[in-house]
Design an enzyme around this catalytic site. Structure first.
Site, PDB file in Angstrom:
ATOM      1  N   GLU A 110       0.077   8.439  -2.982  1.00 23.78           N
ATOM      2  CA  GLU A 110       1.339   7.742  -3.221  1.00 23.78           C
ATOM      3  C   GLU A 110       1.736   7.911  -4.679  1.00 23.78           C
ATOM      4  OE1 GLU A 110       4.683   5.925  -3.230  1.00 23.78           O
ATOM      5  OE2 GLU A 110       3.638   6.001  -1.290  1.00 23.78           O
ATOM      6  N   ASN A 124       1.048  12.994  -7.465  1.00 30.41           N
ATOM      7  CA  ASN A 124       2.214  13.686  -6.923  1.00 30.41           C
ATOM      8  C   ASN A 124       1.697  14.804  -6.031  1.00 30.41           C
ATOM      9  OD1 ASN A 124       4.513  15.164  -6.365  1.00 30.41           O
ATOM     10  ND2 ASN A 124       5.341  15.039  -8.441  1.00 30.41           N
ATOM     11  N   ASP A 131      11.038  10.483   2.034  1.00 28.40           N
ATOM     12  CA  ASP A 131      12.364  10.358   1.429  1.00 28.40           C
ATOM     13  C   ASP A 131      13.260  11.472   1.973  1.00 28.40           C
ATOM     14  OD1 ASP A 131      14.604  10.223  -0.213  1.00 28.40           O
ATOM     15  OD2 ASP A 131      13.437   9.849  -2.032  1.00 28.40           O
ATOM     16  N   SER A 161       2.777   1.875  10.145  1.00 32.58           N
ATOM     17  CA  SER A 161       3.238   1.830   8.754  1.00 32.58           C
ATOM     18  C   SER A 161       4.314   0.766   8.602  1.00 32.58           C
ATOM     19  CB  SER A 161       3.798   3.191   8.328  1.00 32.58           C
ATOM     20  OG  SER A 161       5.014   3.474   8.989  1.00 32.58           O
ATOM     21  N   GLU A 162       4.456   0.261   7.401  1.00 29.86           N
ATOM     22  CA  GLU A 162       5.474  -0.759   7.151  1.00 29.86           C
ATOM     23  C   GLU A 162       6.874  -0.218   7.412  1.00 29.86           C
ATOM     24  OE1 GLU A 162       1.793  -2.113   5.348  1.00 29.86           O
ATOM     25  OE2 GLU A 162       2.827  -0.193   5.372  1.00 29.86           O
ATOM     26  N   GLU A 163       7.123   1.035   7.035  1.00 31.03           N
ATOM     27  CA  GLU A 163       8.437   1.631   7.257  1.00 31.03           C
ATOM     28  C   GLU A 163       8.706   1.794   8.745  1.00 31.03           C
ATOM     29  OE1 GLU A 163      12.122   2.853   6.094  1.00 31.03           O
ATOM     30  OE2 GLU A 163      10.517   2.118   4.786  1.00 31.03           O
TER      31      GLU A 163
END
Length: 256
Positions: free
Chosen positions: A102, A137, A160, A235-237
């Site tokens: 992350e 990254n 994203d 996952s939260e998303e």
């Protein structure tokens, strides 16, 4: 900045939020409201990261205290967010080591603290010793952490979308990066992708089908995979998409 040995990992593990973050009296887990950050981070920006010069320099024991001699990380959740799916992987595959990667500092701090809290709660069983989170990254440093053909599974869940055309080059699925993913993924390994943005889904499918080292698995294979149901709301998303009655677009690819 290149860090030797486990320096980068130890720094990541030791990072703490700027404010004291109490745990929930009910769950014993850190509370996300103390770790809020922007939903996305610019992966091209010159963030300051310490990273190993080569995979042999990674001190995995600093993240997995119970790691066995010769044992390697098998699963990588790229852009793991708040770690919901990562924790699920640890529960489903107790014999496998899973890493969450992350880029956002406060979010990765939360996952590190979440895992530490889960380990404390389950100290008698030794659960969650097989999961860890690393702030880095992945678009730049993935080969610094993993050897050729090391990974069995990679997950790209709700990345994203970078809607603007000028920012499409920032998308975590593109031809150049797919070659890097193929390098660290073993033959027969799987790449799982999930998004609630149809345009991004089509982009992912197009780029992966055009790459010579991947093939999309059949719908029957995807449905038979025990991981597939967990992709939707572990996952939260993903859970947010379910609550909002949004769409899910799934595609799974095999490394040739």
């Amino acid at each position: 900045m290149v860090a030797t040995g486990g320096q980068a990992q130890k720094q990541s593990q030791n990072q703490k939020p700027d404010v004291l973050s109490p745990t929930s009296a009910v769950t014993g887990l850190p509370q996300k409201r103390y770790y809020r950050q922007r939903a996305h981070s610019n992966p091209i920006a010159d963030h300051s990261f310490d990273y190993p010069a080569r995979p042999e320099d990674v001190d995995w024991r600093s993240m997995y205290p119970s790691i066995q001699q010769g044992q390697q990380v098998s699963f990588a959740d790229i852009g793991c967010g708040y770690g919901g799916f990562l924790v699920t992987l640890g529960e489903m595959f107790p014999e496998k080591l899973s890493i969450g990667m992350e880029i956002r500092v406060k979010v990765s701090d939360y996952v590190v603290d979440r895992i530490a809290a889960l380990r404390r709660k389950c100290a008698d069983t030794g659960a969650y010793q097989n999961v860890a989170c690393l702030r880095t990254n992945a678009m730049k440093y993935l080969p610094n952490y993993f050897a050729k053909g090391q990974l069995e599974k990679m997950f790209f869940l709700y990345p994203d979308p970078h809607f603007k055309r000028a920012k499409h080059k920032w998308r975590i699925i593109n031809q150049a990066l797919l070659s890097e993913y193929a390098y660290v993924l073993r033959k027969g390994g799987l790449v799982y992708t999930m998004t609630d943005v149809e345009d991004l889904h089509k982009w992912i499918v197009t780029h992966m089908e055009e790459h010579p080292l991947y093939e999309r698995i059949t719908e029957e294979e995807a449905n038979a995979d025990p991981i597939t149901p967990k992709l939707y709301q572990s996952s939260e998303e993903g859970a947010k998409v379910v609550r909002n009655k949004g769409d899910h677009f799934l595609a799974i690819f095999r490394r040739l």
